[in-house]
Design a protein around this motif. Structure first.
Motif, PDB file in Angstrom:
ATOM      1  N   LYS A  83      -6.433  10.419   3.908  1.00 30.24           N
ATOM      2  CA  LYS A  83      -7.461   9.904   4.645  1.00 30.24           C
ATOM      3  C   LYS A  83      -7.676   8.434   4.118  1.00 30.24           C
ATOM      4  CE  LYS A  83     -12.389  10.604   5.822  1.00 30.24           C
ATOM      5  NZ  LYS A  83     -13.498  11.185   5.554  1.00 30.24           N
ATOM      6  N   ARG A  84      -7.888   7.326   4.915  1.00 24.54           N
ATOM      7  CA  ARG A  84      -7.950   5.964   4.543  1.00 24.54           C
ATOM      8  C   ARG A  84      -9.405   5.667   4.823  1.00 24.54           C
ATOM      9  NH1 ARG A  84      -6.491   7.454   9.528  1.00 24.54           N
ATOM     10  NH2 ARG A  84      -6.358   6.004  11.206  1.00 24.54           N
ATOM     11  N   ILE A 139     -10.830   2.218   4.289  1.00 25.87           N
ATOM     12  CA  ILE A 139     -10.196   0.624   4.105  1.00 25.87           C
ATOM     13  C   ILE A 139     -11.326  -0.181   4.863  1.00 25.87           C
ATOM     14  CG2 ILE A 139      -8.397  -0.879   4.504  1.00 25.87           C
ATOM     15  CD1 ILE A 139      -6.508   1.359   4.882  1.00 25.87           C
ATOM     16  N   LEU A 144       1.526   4.430  -2.952  1.00 24.91           N
ATOM     17  CA  LEU A 144       0.969   5.806  -2.675  1.00 24.91           C
ATOM     18  C   LEU A 144       2.295   6.620  -2.837  1.00 24.91           C
ATOM     19  CD1 LEU A 144      -1.016   5.454   0.599  1.00 24.91           C
ATOM     20  CD2 LEU A 144      -1.934   6.313  -1.658  1.00 24.91           C
ATOM     21  N   LEU A 180       0.996  -1.291   0.012  1.00 22.42           N
ATOM     22  CA  LEU A 180      -0.146   0.115  -0.018  1.00 22.42           C
ATOM     23  C   LEU A 180       0.713   1.056   0.134  1.00 22.42           C
ATOM     24  CD1 LEU A 180      -2.648   1.351   0.030  1.00 22.42           C
ATOM     25  CD2 LEU A 180      -2.700   0.994   2.468  1.00 22.42           C
ATOM     26  N   VAL A 219      -0.572   5.460   6.430  1.00 22.12           N
ATOM     27  CA  VAL A 219      -1.181   6.050   5.590  1.00 22.12           C
ATOM     28  C   VAL A 219      -1.520   7.368   6.188  1.00 22.12           C
ATOM     29  CG1 VAL A 219      -3.488   6.181   4.177  1.00 22.12           C
ATOM     30  CG2 VAL A 219      -2.118   4.092   4.156  1.00 22.12           C
ATOM     31  N   TRP A 220      -1.976   7.433   7.243  1.00 19.86           N
ATOM     32  CA  TRP A 220      -2.549   8.766   7.966  1.00 19.86           C
ATOM     33  C   TRP A 220      -1.139   9.508   8.147  1.00 19.86           C
ATOM     34  CZ3 TRP A 220      -6.736  10.976   8.804  1.00 19.86           C
ATOM     35  CH2 TRP A 220      -6.879  12.271  10.029  1.00 19.86           C
ATOM     36  N   VAL A 262      -7.848  10.903  -0.205  1.00 19.51           N
ATOM     37  CA  VAL A 262      -8.527   9.675   0.253  1.00 19.51           C
ATOM     38  C   VAL A 262      -7.971   8.457  -0.537  1.00 19.51           C
ATOM     39  CG1 VAL A 262     -10.686   8.326   0.897  1.00 19.51           C
ATOM     40  CG2 VAL A 262     -10.513  11.024   1.055  1.00 19.51           C
ATOM     41  N   VAL A 263      -7.700   7.314   0.166  1.00 23.49           N
ATOM     42  CA  VAL A 263      -7.449   6.347  -0.685  1.00 23.49           C
ATOM     43  C   VAL A 263      -8.490   5.140  -0.028  1.00 23.49           C
ATOM     44  CG1 VAL A 263      -5.814   5.600   1.166  1.00 23.49           C
ATOM     45  CG2 VAL A 263      -5.644   4.642  -1.030  1.00 23.49           C
ATOM     46  N   TYR A 267      -6.136  -4.853   2.784  1.00 23.50           N
ATOM     47  CA  TYR A 267      -5.230  -3.958   3.559  1.00 23.50           C
ATOM     48  C   TYR A 267      -5.695  -3.567   4.589  1.00 23.50           C
ATOM     49  CZ  TYR A 267      -4.214  -3.520  -1.667  1.00 23.50           C
ATOM     50  OH  TYR A 267      -3.651  -3.741  -2.785  1.00 23.50           O
ATOM     51  N   TYR A 288      -0.695  -0.098   8.898  1.00 26.77           N
ATOM     52  CA  TYR A 288      -0.578   0.380   7.752  1.00 26.77           C
ATOM     53  C   TYR A 288      -1.869   1.541   7.744  1.00 26.77           C
ATOM     54  CZ  TYR A 288       2.666  -3.038   6.330  1.00 26.77           C
ATOM     55  OH  TYR A 288       3.823  -3.835   5.992  1.00 26.77           O
ATOM     56  N   ARG A 289      -2.659   1.354   8.368  1.00 28.06           N
ATOM     57  CA  ARG A 289      -3.620   2.605   8.519  1.00 28.06           C
ATOM     58  C   ARG A 289      -2.957   3.646   9.004  1.00 28.06           C
ATOM     59  NH1 ARG A 289      -9.182   1.505   8.382  1.00 28.06           N
ATOM     60  NH2 ARG A 289      -9.668  -0.806   8.217  1.00 28.06           N
TER      61      ARG A 289
END
Length: 203
Positions: A139-140, A142, A98, A94, A133-134, A117-118, A124, A129-130
């Motif tokens: 913004k996730r 998932i 990105l 992920l 990403v943050w 946003v993804v 995922y 991994y959240r």
């Protein structure tokens, strides 16, 4: 042999990634890439020797294969694509996806370097991994495991599924025949560029 030499030379020179990034930037100018969807699709590799970026696919009786990883914007234009072994976990790819998204210039202002946003499916779903990403300022959305009535993200994630369907139009990308990983990645990025170019031509 001339065609093969040219393919290898252009691949070493980085022609295909530059072409894919250029077409993706032009396609994404129609709409700022504030919403991205990511996913992966496994493909078999019948070569006995295997090769780099291959692995045993757990859901295919342990046969050797690879996987296309793709991240697309809200219109279905692929902004980044990678090749990994079929045994690599989705969530570990992920952050590289990105980071592979090129800066995209909108109608005005500086180029956008990251999406708002993804969207991602259950593959995922991982707290570590959240957080990563943050930390990138994204913004996730998932999907979480154990959700009673599903995540409901399918109404928006269908664009990345459509992008994979378009890639399957190219017979060369349905099965990985190449032992050299960088050669197959060249075909993958070229396919993404052609799809984007066709989209631009129809506008």
């Amino acid at each position: 042999m001339t065609c093969w030499r040219r393919l290898a030379e252009w691949t070493r020179a980085g022609v295909w990634p530059r072409a894919a990034r250029g077409s993706a930037r032009q396609g994404a100018r129609c709409e700022r890439p504030g919403l991205l969807s990511c996913g992966g699709r496994r493909l078999p590799h019948p070569g006995v020797k295997g090769g780099p970026k291959t692995g045993r696919i757990p859901v295919n009786r342990g046969r050797t294969g690879s996987e296309h990883r793709l991240i697309a914007d809200a219109t279905g234009i692929s902004l980044a694509a990678t090749l990994t072994g079929g045994n690599r976990n989705d969530v570990t790819q992920l952050i590289p996806l990105l980071r592979a998204v090129p800066p995209v210039r909108g109608k005005r202002g500086r180029p956008r370097r990251r999406p708002d946003v993804v969207l991602a499916d259950l593959g995922y779903d991982h707290d570590k991994y959240r957080r990563l990403v943050w930390d990138l300022g994204v913004k996730r959305l998932i999907a979480r495991r154990g959700t009673e009535h599903g995540s409901g993200l399918g109404t928006q994630r269908w664009v990345v599924e459509g992008a994979f369907a378009h890639l399957r139009w190219f017979r060369r990308l349905r099965i990985r025949w190449e032992i050299r990983g960088h050669i197959h990645e060249a075909f993958l990025t070229l396919g993404c560029a052609l799809i984007c170019w066709r989209r631009l031509r129809s506008l």
